[in-house]
Write an enzyme that holds these catalytic residues in place. Structure first.
Site, PDB file in Angstrom:
ATOM      1  N   ASP A 177      -1.205  -5.928  -0.355  1.00 27.41           N
ATOM      2  CA  ASP A 177      -1.433  -5.251   0.920  1.00 27.41           C
ATOM      3  C   ASP A 177      -2.859  -5.411   0.970  1.00 27.41           C
ATOM      4  O   ASP A 177      -3.603  -4.987  -0.201  1.00 27.41           O
ATOM      5  CB  ASP A 177      -0.886  -3.912   0.934  1.00 27.41           C
ATOM      6  CG  ASP A 177       0.473  -4.013   1.929  1.00 27.41           C
ATOM      7  OD1 ASP A 177       0.341  -4.900   2.847  1.00 27.41           O
ATOM      8  OD2 ASP A 177       1.143  -3.079   1.956  1.00 27.41           O
ATOM      9  N   GLU A 209      -1.416  -5.368   8.330  1.00 25.25           N
ATOM     10  CA  GLU A 209      -0.778  -4.792   9.286  1.00 25.25           C
ATOM     11  C   GLU A 209      -1.556  -5.097  10.651  1.00 25.25           C
ATOM     12  O   GLU A 209      -2.658  -5.010  10.837  1.00 25.25           O
ATOM     13  CB  GLU A 209      -0.833  -3.300   9.176  1.00 25.25           C
ATOM     14  CG  GLU A 209       0.183  -2.734   8.166  1.00 25.25           C
ATOM     15  CD  GLU A 209       0.519  -1.286   8.007  1.00 25.25           C
ATOM     16  OE1 GLU A 209      -0.241  -0.667   9.104  1.00 25.25           O
ATOM     17  OE2 GLU A 209       0.887  -0.881   6.918  1.00 25.25           O
ATOM     18  N   LYS A 220      -1.341  -9.427   2.582  1.00 22.42           N
ATOM     19  CA  LYS A 220      -0.639  -9.038   3.875  1.00 22.42           C
ATOM     20  C   LYS A 220      -1.434  -8.040   4.558  1.00 22.42           C
ATOM     21  O   LYS A 220      -2.332  -7.263   4.016  1.00 22.42           O
ATOM     22  CB  LYS A 220       0.738  -8.232   3.486  1.00 22.42           C
ATOM     23  CG  LYS A 220       1.610  -7.591   4.648  1.00 22.42           C
ATOM     24  CD  LYS A 220       2.849  -7.386   4.349  1.00 22.42           C
ATOM     25  CE  LYS A 220       3.027  -5.974   3.827  1.00 22.42           C
ATOM     26  NZ  LYS A 220       2.469  -4.865   4.510  1.00 22.42           N
ATOM     27  N   GLU A 254       8.802  -4.424  10.841  1.00 21.58           N
ATOM     28  CA  GLU A 254       9.330  -3.064  10.277  1.00 21.58           C
ATOM     29  C   GLU A 254       9.943  -2.293  11.256  1.00 21.58           C
ATOM     30  O   GLU A 254       9.371  -2.106  12.271  1.00 21.58           O
ATOM     31  CB  GLU A 254       8.306  -2.321   9.604  1.00 21.58           C
ATOM     32  CG  GLU A 254       8.473  -1.020   8.979  1.00 21.58           C
ATOM     33  CD  GLU A 254       7.680  -0.271   7.895  1.00 21.58           C
ATOM     34  OE1 GLU A 254       6.722  -1.119   7.397  1.00 21.58           O
ATOM     35  OE2 GLU A 254       7.960   0.770   7.486  1.00 21.58           O
ATOM     36  N   ASP A 258       0.853  -0.990  -0.093  1.00 19.62           N
ATOM     37  CA  ASP A 258       0.205  -0.014  -0.237  1.00 19.62           C
ATOM     38  C   ASP A 258       0.823   1.180  -0.038  1.00 19.62           C
ATOM     39  O   ASP A 258       0.526   2.349  -0.013  1.00 19.62           O
ATOM     40  CB  ASP A 258      -1.090  -0.069   0.962  1.00 19.62           C
ATOM     41  CG  ASP A 258      -0.344  -0.051   2.431  1.00 19.62           C
ATOM     42  OD1 ASP A 258       0.941  -0.185   2.577  1.00 19.62           O
ATOM     43  OD2 ASP A 258      -1.219  -0.153   3.378  1.00 19.62           O
ATOM     44  N   SER A 259       2.195   1.293   0.077  1.00 20.85           N
ATOM     45  CA  SER A 259       3.025   2.209  -0.072  1.00 20.85           C
ATOM     46  C   SER A 259       2.896   2.860  -1.575  1.00 20.85           C
ATOM     47  O   SER A 259       3.275   3.728  -2.006  1.00 20.85           O
ATOM     48  CB  SER A 259       4.367   1.663  -0.046  1.00 20.85           C
ATOM     49  OG  SER A 259       4.837   0.503  -0.933  1.00 20.85           O
TER      50      SER A 259
HETATM   51  O1  KIV Z   1       3.424  -1.107   1.566  1.00 17.12           O
HETATM   52  C1  KIV Z   1       4.753  -1.576   1.644  1.00 17.12           C
HETATM   53  O2  KIV Z   1       5.597  -1.185   0.738  1.00 17.12           O
HETATM   54  C2  KIV Z   1       5.059  -2.405   2.678  1.00 17.12           C
HETATM   55  C3  KIV Z   1       6.552  -2.721   2.667  1.00 17.12           C
HETATM   56  C4  KIV Z   1       7.357  -1.576   3.297  1.00 17.12           C
HETATM   57  C5  KIV Z   1       6.734  -3.827   3.654  1.00 17.12           C
HETATM   58  O3  KIV Z   1       4.344  -2.789   3.753  1.00 17.12           O
END
Ligand code: KIV
Length: 269
Positions: free
Chosen positions: A91, A123, A121, A186, A52-53
């Protein structure tokens, strides 16, 4: 009969988990589009995360909060279409898994059905254990994300190294016991990350968590030197693509303005 047999060198979730048992370090990078995913897959990266970055890296937001589930799916489709070997993980964006197990399964189910990715994934640790267990019981492989959780930036008031070892271990164990097949750690002190990694049977993938993790992940734009402005301390830039792109674009502008491009070989008789 289906013709969609996985390629024999495809990294599946069980193969990913076995890499820890076999003492093989796992390489993971983010990708958000087809070309980058193809390049990373061809380079042999073990796992590609549609993180989600993308909210910050691709969309230009200040945090990871604005990206929507539909936007994650749009980018994940491009990535999954390009990848033949790496394990593709997507994510779950904020707050798609905070509305209960049913809604988390609905969101994660859309990701698996619509994108061709193999896992999601999310959090969280202890407080997401029920959601992780629900997803896993629906056949959806889940990677957890413990330590610094960028989706909590409003609550934390910034991005800080997470030093509460007891909480970190409790989160990691809760995610593992709920059925997560791996986890991102992280911004965790390297000694704590090494201890957690030794304690768990599932792989830990570190970002700003030192060499004791079972694998490493970086945001691809950071590691290629594409990011303008602030880059976190834990990033190593393996290229200066920002510099190279700027130089190439400047040269192109000069050649167009000066008439050097296009030459005869770039046009038709
Ligand atoms: O969203 C993302 O890119 C991440 C990584 C930094 C692990 O969660």
């Amino acid at each position: 009969m289906s013709s969609h047999k996985p390629a024999s060198d495809r990294i599946t979730v069980p193969k990913f988990v076995a890499m820890k048992r076999d003492g093989k370090k796992i390489s993971m990078l983010t990708a958000y589009d087809h070309t980058m995913a193809q390049l990373l897959d061809e380079a042999g990266v073990d796992s590609i995360l549609v993180g989600d970055s993308l909210s910050m890296v691709v969309q230009g937001h200040d945090t990871t909060l604005p990206v929507t589930l539909d936007e994650m799916i749009y980018h994940a489709k491009m990535v999954a279409r390009a990848v033949h070997r790496a394990l593709v993980i997507v994510d779950l964006p904020f707050p798609s898994f905070h509305l209960g197990v049913y809604s988390a399964i609905e969101s994660a189910g859309r990701i698996l059905k619509e994108t061709g990715a193999q896992a999601v994934k999310l959090e969280g640790g202890v407080e997401q254990a029920e959601v992780i267990a629900g997803l896993v019981s629906a056949g959806i492989p889940v990677m957890a994300h413990v330590g610094l959780r960028p989706q909590l930036v409003m609550q934390m008031g910034g991005y800080k190294v997470q030093r509460d070892e007891e909480q970190l271990l409790a989160d990691a164990l809760a995610a593992q016991n709920a059925g997560a097949f791996g986890m991102v750690l992280e911004c965790v002190p390297r000694s704590a990350a090494a201890k957690i990694s030794a304690e768990l049977t599932i792989p830990t993938i570190g970002i700003g968590a030192g060499a004791g993790c079972d694998g490493q992940v970086l945001v691809v734009n950071d590691m290629l030197g594409l990011t303008g402005g602030y880059v976190p301390k834990f990033v190593k830039a393996y290229a200066d693509l920002r510099g190279q792109i700027t130089t190439a674009a400047r040269q192109y502008c000069e050649e167009v303005r000066g008439g050097a491009f296009p030459a005869d070989e770039h046009s038709f008789k």
